[in-house]
Motif scaffolding. Structure first.
Motif, short mmCIF file in Angstrom:
data_model
loop_
_atom_site.label_atom_id
_atom_site.label_comp_id
_atom_site.label_asym_id
_atom_site.label_seq_id
_atom_site.Cartn_x
_atom_site.Cartn_y
_atom_site.Cartn_z
N SER A 1 43.38 44.11 38.31
CA SER A 1 42.81 42.93 39.09
C SER A 1 43.90 41.76 38.80
O SER A 1 44.57 41.54 37.95
CB SER A 1 41.51 42.49 38.39
OG SER A 1 41.40 41.22 38.94
N THR B 1 39.27 33.65 42.61
CA THR B 1 40.48 32.89 42.51
C THR B 1 41.51 33.27 41.53
O THR B 1 41.30 32.85 40.33
CB THR B 1 40.40 31.19 42.35
OG1 THR B 1 39.25 30.86 43.33
CG2 THR B 1 41.47 30.52 42.95
N PRO B 2 42.58 33.73 41.73
CA PRO B 2 43.57 34.22 40.91
C PRO B 2 44.38 32.89 40.51
O PRO B 2 44.40 32.09 40.99
CB PRO B 2 44.72 35.29 41.49
CG PRO B 2 44.50 34.66 42.88
CD PRO B 2 42.99 34.07 43.28
N ARG C 1 42.81 38.73 32.61
CA ARG C 1 42.47 39.57 33.82
C ARG C 1 42.94 41.19 33.34
O ARG C 1 43.58 41.54 32.61
CB ARG C 1 43.72 39.12 35.08
CG ARG C 1 45.25 39.49 34.64
CD ARG C 1 45.88 39.31 36.04
NE ARG C 1 47.59 39.37 35.65
CZ ARG C 1 47.97 40.47 35.62
NH1 ARG C 1 47.41 41.59 35.89
NH2 ARG C 1 49.36 40.41 35.45
N GLU D 1 36.32 26.65 40.56
CA GLU D 1 35.73 27.12 41.64
C GLU D 1 34.08 26.75 41.71
O GLU D 1 33.59 26.71 42.92
CB GLU D 1 35.51 28.79 41.31
CG GLU D 1 36.67 29.50 41.82
CD GLU D 1 36.29 30.92 41.51
OE1 GLU D 1 37.46 31.76 41.72
OE2 GLU D 1 35.19 31.40 41.12
N GLN E 1 39.05 36.59 34.43
CA GLN E 1 37.62 36.45 34.19
C GLN E 1 37.12 36.29 32.81
O GLN E 1 37.77 36.69 31.84
CB GLN E 1 37.03 37.92 34.58
CG GLN E 1 37.22 38.41 35.86
CD GLN E 1 36.48 37.63 37.20
OE1 GLN E 1 35.65 36.69 36.98
NE2 GLN E 1 36.82 37.83 38.30
N ILE F 1 42.67 38.55 39.02
CA ILE F 1 41.90 37.36 38.89
C ILE F 1 41.32 37.37 37.19
O ILE F 1 40.67 38.35 36.91
CB ILE F 1 40.70 37.31 39.71
CG1 ILE F 1 41.25 37.41 41.35
CG2 ILE F 1 39.87 36.14 39.48
CD1 ILE F 1 40.16 37.58 42.25
N ARG G 1 34.81 35.58 39.03
CA ARG G 1 35.39 34.81 39.68
C ARG G 1 36.34 35.22 40.99
O ARG G 1 36.54 36.53 40.67
CB ARG G 1 36.66 33.94 38.81
CG ARG G 1 35.90 33.39 37.69
CD ARG G 1 37.20 32.57 36.82
NE ARG G 1 37.66 31.67 37.46
CZ ARG G 1 38.62 31.61 38.11
NH1 ARG G 1 39.43 32.59 37.92
NH2 ARG G 1 39.25 30.53 38.67
#
Length: 428
Positions: A291, A316-317, A287, A350, A295, A293, A314
């Motif tokens: 941020s 969702t953390p 991340r 996800e 990625q 989250i 994405r």
């Protein structure tokens, strides 16, 4: 066993179509991700017209299998060897040397080297368990095989423990049928840290190596990305600018290609490949500082400059911390390059924990299209593939099995699941 061929239209971009072939091999242990960790080098491998794979069954036996390419009939051999299959570190790695002998290494987590070789070319019958060198072989983790020009082999592994280990490099000569040591300590943790690497050998024989540093056993202490290459089979090493690196390489005498702070959810032990020109591509995730989250990210060399592209979007953390194999909502990624097309293969909760592929047909465009290969939930699966088949024929064969994984080296109550080799072809 079943053999299927189907075509799946790319949901986000109708100009892409996946052609998929599925070959069922056998049921295998699935209570954790030991059969499907991303660092299996290799889980499946082709030599001439034969394809080989391996896995643990539900009793912890090391099982080997082979088929003729394009056949769905697998010869399956339960070997005389077992491993601690309930520790997801203890994966099986295989390779075929230039004479057709199968080499197998298995069952490692800071433990004694376990290695055996087939008794004859193309055979699934393994000979006795033997040392390779007999030195620096008592605390082995992450065994990885690579084939170089002429059919000789390279073997990499960590000697030591998480946060305190060194990288060892061996070479096997087909001429003498013996292993010898190139480096006792290629990347030195200096007793304070260790390198988690990913590597590849390009079609010209250049050996590419990249790594993140970890300061402690806690995964949250991963940081930075470094890179080196060797033009002579691993003896000497250079930076991407062709500056000589002193051996052993360490955190002081090498420079990172990208600064990534600790506690960035930076994952370790991912994947690396090159394009036809020998430019390296590294797939990983972290991340950014603005941020929460993580990625998927691609780090790549373009016009002698290192660049970064965010692959995913994405929402969702999650946070990485602690020790042992983690239960993580996304897999570590694999990356392959075919001409101008870069593909990153992954699994994400996800998207329903399916096999997903992010594709960029022109890296300069920074446009990524993501699709799911099929609708199957693969649990805690991580991608690994037939590196020889990809390098020689640009055919992508994935080792696939639905697996569980409890957090911190725990297992899940998941019954045996089918091991599959899934061939995927991307066309327009």
């Amino acid at each position: 066993m079943k053999f299927l061929s189907l075509f799946i239209l790319m949901l986000s971009n109708a100009s892409f179509i996946f052609s998929q072939e599925i070959s069922n091999v056998s049921l295998a242990w699935a209570g954790n991700s030991v059969n499907t960790v991303v660092f299996r080098r290799n889980s499946v491998i082709t030599y001439k017209k034969n394809q080989f794979t391996s896995f643990y069954d539900s009793a912890g036996n090391v099982v080997l299998a082979k088929r003729f390419l394009n056949s769905n009939t697998w010869e399956i051999k339960k070997t005389q060897y077992k491993g601690n299959y309930k520790d997801a570190h203890n994966s099986i790695s295989i390779i075929i040397d230039g004479d057709g002998f199968l080499h197998v290494s298995w069952d490692h987590h800071a433990s004694k080297l376990r290695y055996a070789k087939s008794i004859a070319p193309y055979s699934l019958e393994l000979g006795p368990e033997t040392p390779m060198i007999g030195k620096n072989e008592t605390q082995v983790t992450y065994p990885e095989f690579y084939k170089i020009k002429g059919g000789d082999l390279i073997f990499l592994y960590r000697e030591g423990a998480s946060g305190k280990g060194n990288l060892v490099l061996n070479r096997y000569e087909t001429k003498t049928k013996k292993w010898f040591r190139i480096h006792d300590n290629l990347i030195d943790g200096q007793g304070k840290r260790n390198a988690y690497w990913q590597a590849c050998i390009d079609k010209s024989g250049v050996f590419h190596l990249s790594w993140v540093w970890r300061e402690k056993s806690d995964v949250a202490t991963n940081h930075d990305m470094s890179y080196a290459k060797s033009l002579d089979g691993g003896k000497t090493w250079l930076s991407s600018k062709n500056d000589n690196y002193t051996i052993p390489m360490n955190i002081s005498n090498t420079k990172p290609i990208l600064i990534i702070p600790q506690k960035s959810e930076l994952i370790n032990s991912t994947s690396m490949t090159t394009d036809d020109k020998g430019n390296p591509y590294i797939a990983t995730y972290w991340r950014t500082q603005n941020s929460t989250i993580p990625q998927y990210q691609l780090i790549y060399l373009n016009d002698n400059e290192w660049k970064v592209q965010q692959v995913s979007s994405r929402i969702t953390p999650f946070s990485l911390s602690g020790v042992g194999t983690k239960r993580i909502p996304i897999s570590r990624p694999q990356v392959v390059v075919d001409k101008k097309t870069v593909s990153v293969i992954f699994r994400d909760e996800e998207r329903g924990s399916k096999i997903s592929i992010a594709t960029n047909s022109n890296i300069d465009s920074e446009v990524w299209n993501i699709t799911d290969v099929n609708n199957d939930d693969v649990g805690q699966w991580e991608p690994s593939y037939d590196t020889e088949l990809w390098q020689k024929k640009k055919k992508l064969n994935l080792f696939v099995q639905k697996t569980g994984q409890g957090d911190g080296e725990k297992t899940e109550n998941l019954p045996a699941q089918m091991v599959k080799i899934i061939g995927i072809k991307l066309s327009r």
